[in-house]
Design a protein around this motif. Structure first.
Motif, PDB file in Angstrom:
ATOM      1  N   SER A  68       0.836  -1.207   0.000  1.00 43.69           N
ATOM      2  CA  SER A  68       0.000   0.000   0.000  1.00 43.69           C
ATOM      3  C   SER A  68       0.873   1.261   0.000  1.00 43.69           C
ATOM      4  O   SER A  68       0.596   2.221  -0.715  1.00 43.69           O
ATOM      5  CB  SER A  68      -0.941  -0.003   1.203  1.00 43.69           C
ATOM      6  N   SER A  69       1.954   1.246   0.782  1.00 42.47           N
ATOM      7  CA  SER A  69       2.818   2.431   0.822  1.00 42.47           C
ATOM      8  C   SER A  69       3.378   2.729  -0.557  1.00 42.47           C
ATOM      9  O   SER A  69       3.391   3.877  -1.011  1.00 42.47           O
ATOM     10  CB  SER A  69       3.982   2.223   1.787  1.00 42.47           C
ATOM     11  N   SER A  70       3.841   1.666  -1.251  1.00 41.21           N
ATOM     12  CA  SER A  70       4.473   1.928  -2.546  1.00 41.21           C
ATOM     13  C   SER A  70       3.428   2.306  -3.590  1.00 41.21           C
ATOM     14  O   SER A  70       3.677   3.133  -4.452  1.00 41.21           O
ATOM     15  CB  SER A  70       5.288   0.721  -3.000  1.00 41.21           C
ATOM     16  N   PHE A  71       2.226   1.738  -3.479  1.00 45.75           N
ATOM     17  CA  PHE A  71       1.157   2.111  -4.415  1.00 45.75           C
ATOM     18  C   PHE A  71       0.795   3.581  -4.280  1.00 45.75           C
ATOM     19  O   PHE A  71       0.804   4.345  -5.247  1.00 45.75           O
ATOM     20  CB  PHE A  71      -0.092   1.251  -4.174  1.00 45.75           C
ATOM     21  N   TYR A  72       0.484   3.989  -3.042  1.00 50.54           N
ATOM     22  CA  TYR A  72       0.059   5.384  -2.853  1.00 50.54           C
ATOM     23  C   TYR A  72       1.176   6.355  -3.204  1.00 50.54           C
ATOM     24  O   TYR A  72       0.929   7.442  -3.705  1.00 50.54           O
ATOM     25  CB  TYR A  72      -0.405   5.624  -1.411  1.00 50.54           C
ATOM     26  N   THR A  73       2.430   5.959  -2.932  1.00 51.23           N
ATOM     27  CA  THR A  73       3.526   6.882  -3.217  1.00 51.23           C
ATOM     28  C   THR A  73       3.723   7.044  -4.717  1.00 51.23           C
ATOM     29  O   THR A  73       3.866   8.163  -5.209  1.00 51.23           O
ATOM     30  CB  THR A  73       4.826   6.400  -2.554  1.00 51.23           C
ATOM     31  N   LEU A  74       3.699   5.938  -5.453  1.00 50.49           N
ATOM     32  CA  LEU A  74       3.867   6.036  -6.910  1.00 50.49           C
ATOM     33  C   LEU A  74       2.709   6.789  -7.557  1.00 50.49           C
ATOM     34  O   LEU A  74       2.906   7.809  -8.226  1.00 50.49           O
ATOM     35  CB  LEU A  74       4.001   4.628  -7.516  1.00 50.49           C
ATOM     36  N   VAL A  75       1.490   6.288  -7.326  1.00 53.58           N
ATOM     37  CA  VAL A  75       0.336   6.902  -7.990  1.00 53.58           C
ATOM     38  C   VAL A  75       0.091   8.309  -7.436  1.00 53.58           C
ATOM     39  O   VAL A  75      -0.244   9.231  -8.185  1.00 53.58           O
ATOM     40  CB  VAL A  75      -0.906   6.001  -7.846  1.00 53.58           C
ATOM     41  N   GLY A  76       0.329   8.456  -6.130  1.00 48.95           N
ATOM     42  CA  GLY A  76       0.134   9.767  -5.504  1.00 48.95           C
ATOM     43  C   GLY A  76       1.123  10.798  -6.020  1.00 48.95           C
ATOM     44  O   GLY A  76       0.777  11.971  -6.201  1.00 48.95           O
TER      45      GLY A  76
END
Lengths: 624, 208
Positions: free
Chosen positions: B139-147
């Motif tokens: 979740s951290s890497s998803f939100y950081t990339l897409v965010g």
């Protein structure tokens, strides 16, 4: 500055320096800031060495020792070596290519203030309970569990300073691509400009990974991220990769400009053109390229597997080839030259054996099996101090003496300079040569104390005495700077008498528009060519005298950086204090508002009228 | 530079974005900046791919359970179309048609805003399901990339809004032509990044 009457007094003086976009003044500010942090990092180093003077020493606690080694490494790399080199790049590179200014004066100033505020942010940690203590590499297995706010100061402070570095890198690139004087083809650029160019390109590709890595670290520690927490699926090796994809090119970002400085010093004081100019350029480019291919040699013992280790080992050792080309070119530049042993030349001559020793131990560690043995021992400490001090710091000291008259209009005292050199040079070898053996004898890196009777006492003692000698050298340098500044004996355009490149064709210090007319470049070592043809000024104008376009100063870079500085504190104390979150929001809001002001307010610069330039030229003619 | 100098479509240079010295600098500098951005996103992508579906024992959410392609498809269409409309805007920039350029840039911003609002909806939806930032390494890497991409979109929206309003009254000149042009470069860049996100995150997440 312009023909508009200048206000006098301390306030006006301070305002002038805070708002300056003049690349030469920004260079001086970089030197001031970098010099300050260099002394600070030096004091930290001496404290480390005092602690290791005797076995079982309890002068400094283990925790404080960790903070000292972390801050020493971080300070020296990010806040001393790089900014001081940036200072010379700013002050000298535009002159060398015959430019009026850098491409983006505003961004140049922003980069400077972000470095200053990032550096302050890092060092304020000393006064707020705890400095970073997870090593300058901040490996996350340690860093995410480090108590207190030490590592947060590291991640946020470096983030701010690193942003500034990236901007400066782009600025230098565009300056060199677009703003060379007529006739200054790429293959006529002085080596210092070339190395600035390649180092800037490396900054452009090495700093974004650091930005991301630091964000990950900040998010993990402050905002509930899980990048490095293995219980949540995270992976600390990701940090190691990201850090070294930045960190390995970083050492070439430091050493290439150092090579450039020596490539200016050798021909000047051998009174002979640089041997193998073309091969020097290609070696620089090749080192720049290979610098990105070898990061995993910092991770041989991680367990990436023998194939990966072999590839990175070979790539690492390949860098010795272009570096060797450079070493031989410098030697052959001196061969048959008419050598004048000035202080900069002393540093250049001292640099060759010192740096070769550091390079050779680097190749030793490039062999993965040997690296398993040497890993995390004092041998490593000895190696990287040999390349960083023997290469970068000696070049910085050489450049300080070499370009001081150009930047400040007065020569540093040669005798005092030689005293500095010998204290520093002998002290340096005394401190670090013996550490190779300490490594072989099994002394691990980063230990805060050691037991008696392991055979390490004498070597550590010698090492610490060497550190004292180096400190004396630096103190003499500071004394030298103060004395010569007070005496302030003015010098002409080319105080060394043998200047070869374009910076020696203008006044010392240069007038704020650098050249009254853009110079015409007729070959490599322009000024030398002009002087050979009997043109004593070393300068042929390419254009008729005309009004000069200059940028306005601005306080916005200072304010923008200050906004990030506030936001950093806000992020750190977001959960613990009532004001943290508001400060974070306010700091970011402040930054965005200042950015918006910058983008909607037209800043078209102003013109220096022809008459004023003529007046300046007449006045200068009177001095000569 | 004279800001008040009026051009006609005939006197307007062919490449207004690089017509002055300052403009050439900005143009080259901006391309280099985008080069740095490529590395920045590459690092984020590499991290995301390394941490995809990684979490604590008994990972609650995986890519297959989480992503809904219809929503992402609409977002993709909005952003791709906005890239097209910004091309129209640049076409009018070259032809010195200020009003049409502003209009198409306005449409671009509008589409970009639509994308951003759908992304906010997507994130809120995931958080309500329990897929929070701290849920797992995934979740951290998803939100950081897409965010980070979403943040770039937001910056672009602020940028173009400021440009549109700042220049509303004074029309095109060689000073602001570069500003408009670099915005369009930036906008295409975040569009390209989104294509990679759509592929590497959503398609690869759903398909396998």
């Amino acid at each position: 500055m312009s023909s508009v009457a200048q206000k006098k007094g301390f306030g006006a003086w301070l305002w002038d320096w805070l708002t300056t976009v003049d690349h030469k003044k920004i260079g001086i500010l970089y030197l001031l800031g970098g010099g300050f942090f260099f002394v600070l990092g030096g004091i930290e180093a001496v404290l480390i060495r005092i602690q290791l003077l005797h076995p079982n020493s309890d002068l400094i606690s283990a925790g404080l020792f960790n903070q000292l080694i972390t801050m020493h490494g971080t300070t020296m790399i990010f806040l001393a070596a790089m900014p001081i080199l940036f200072g010379f790049m700013n002050a000298i590179m535009p002159l060398q290519i015959g430019a009026r200014d850098v491409a983006f004066p505003f961004i140049n100033s922003l980069g400077l203030w972000m470095f200053i505020f990032g550096g302050l942010f890092l060092n304020i940690s000393w006064f707020m309970g705890q400095a970073p203590d997870a090593g300058w590499t901040s490996y996350t297995s340690l860093a995410i569990t480090s108590e207190g706010h030490g590592v947060d100061f590291y991640s946020i402070g470096l983030q701010i300073a690193g942003g500034g570095t990236l901007m400066s890198g782009i600025n230098f690139l565009v300056t060199i691509i677009n703003m060379r004087a007529p006739g200054m083809t790429y293959m006529r650029m002085p080596l210092f400009t070339w190395t600035t160019f390649i180092a800037s390109a490396m900054i452009l590709f090495a700093f974004p990974p650091l930005t991301i890595g630091l964000f990950f670290l900040t998010f993990d520690r402050l905002f509930g991220g899980n990048f490095f927490d293995h219980t949540m699926g995270g992976n600390t090796i990701i940090w190691e990769h990201i850090f070294w994809i930045f960190g390995h090119p970083e050492v070439y970002i430091l050493i290439l400009p150092a090579f450039g400085i020596f490539s200016e010093v050798f021909p000047t004081f051998s009174r002979k053109r640089l041997f193998g100019y073309t091969s020097m350029v290609f070696a620089t480019v090749l080192i720049g390229f290979l610098g990105f291919m070898v990061w995993a040699h910092h991770m041989f013992t991680v367990g990436l597997g023998s194939t990966a280790n072999a590839i990175f080992a070979v790539a690492t050792m390949a860098i010795a080839v272009p570096t060797g080309v450079k070493i031989f070119n410098w030697l052959l530049t001196m061969w048959g030259g008419s050598i004048k042993v000035t202080v900069p030349m002393l540093y250049a001559i001292g640099f060759i054996p010192s740096f070769v020793m550091g390079g050779v131990t680097g190749i030793m560690q490039g062999a993965a099996p040997l690296d398993y043995q040497l890993h995390d021992s004092y041998f490593i400490v000895a190696h990287f101090h040999y390349v960083i001090i023997g290469g970068v710091v000696l070049s910085i000291l050489a450049a300080t003496h070499y370009w001081w008259p150009k930047m400040f209009g007065t020569l540093l005292d040669e005798t005092l300079g030689k005293v500095t050199f010998w204290f520093f040079f002998i002290g340096f070898h005394m401190t670090f040569l013996i550490q190779h053996w300490l490594g072989f004898w099994g002394m691990p890196r980063r230990v805060f104390t050691y037991m008696d009777g392991q055979g390490w006492n004498a070597a550590n003692y010698i090492s610490t005495i060497g550190a004292f000698l180096m400190s004396i050298g630096v103190i003499v340098l500071v004394y030298n700077i103060i004395v010569t500044t007070v005496k302030n004996k003015r010098v002409g355009n080319d105080p060394w008498g043998d200047g070869r490149t374009l910076e020696w064709a203008t006044q010392s210090p240069p007038v704020y528009y650098n050249f009254p007319q853009t110079p015409l470049v007729r070959g490599l070592d322009t000024v030398w060519i002009e002087k050979q043809e009997g043109n004593e000024s070393g300068y042929t104008p390419a254009v008729p005298l005309q009004d000069i376009h200059m940028p306005h100063g601005s306080i916005i870079p200072f304010l923008m950086s200050f906004g990030l500085f506030m936001a950093g504190f806000g992020a750190m104390f977001r959960l613990e204090t009532s004001w943290g979150l508001s400060l974070l929001v306010f700091g970011l809001f402040w930054t965005f508002v200042t950015m918006s002001i910058r983008s909607v307010k037209d800043d078209l610069g102003y013109y220096v009228p022809k008459e004023e330039i003529l007046r300046d030229m007449k006045r200068e003619g009177g001095q000569k | 530079m004279d800001l008040n100098k009026k051009f006609t479509p005939e006197t307007w240079p062919d490449n207004p974005e690089t017509a002055t010295f300052e403009a050439k600098n900005k143009f080259v500098g901006f391309w280099l900046f985008l080069g740095g951005e490529v590395i920045l996103f590459a690092t984020l992508f590499a991290t995301y791919l390394a941490l995809k579906n990684k979490g604590p024992a008994g990972l609650e959410f995986s890519t297959q359970e989480l992503y809904e392609l219809p929503l992402v498809f609409v977002m993709t269409m909005l952003l791709l179309t906005s890239s097209l409309t910004s091309v129209y805007a640049m076409y009018h920039l070259r032809n010195y048609n200020f009003r049409k350029m502003q209009l198409w840039l306005g449409i671009t911003a509008f589409l970009g805003l639509g994308f951003l609002m759908l992304e906010v909806y997507e994130f809120t939806h995931y958080v309500q399901l329990g897929f929070t930032y701290g849920n797992s390494a995934f979740s951290s890497s998803f939100y950081t990339l897409v965010g980070t991409h979403g943040f770039h979109v937001a910056i672009g929206l602020v940028w173009i809004t400021l440009l549109i309003f700042r220049n509303a009254k004074r029309g095109l000149n060689l000073y602001n032509a570069t500003k408009y042009y670099t915005f369009s470069l930036y906008w295409h860049f975040i569009d390209v990044i989104w294509v990679f996100i759509f592929t590497a995150v959503y398609l690869m997440g759903v398909v396998g």
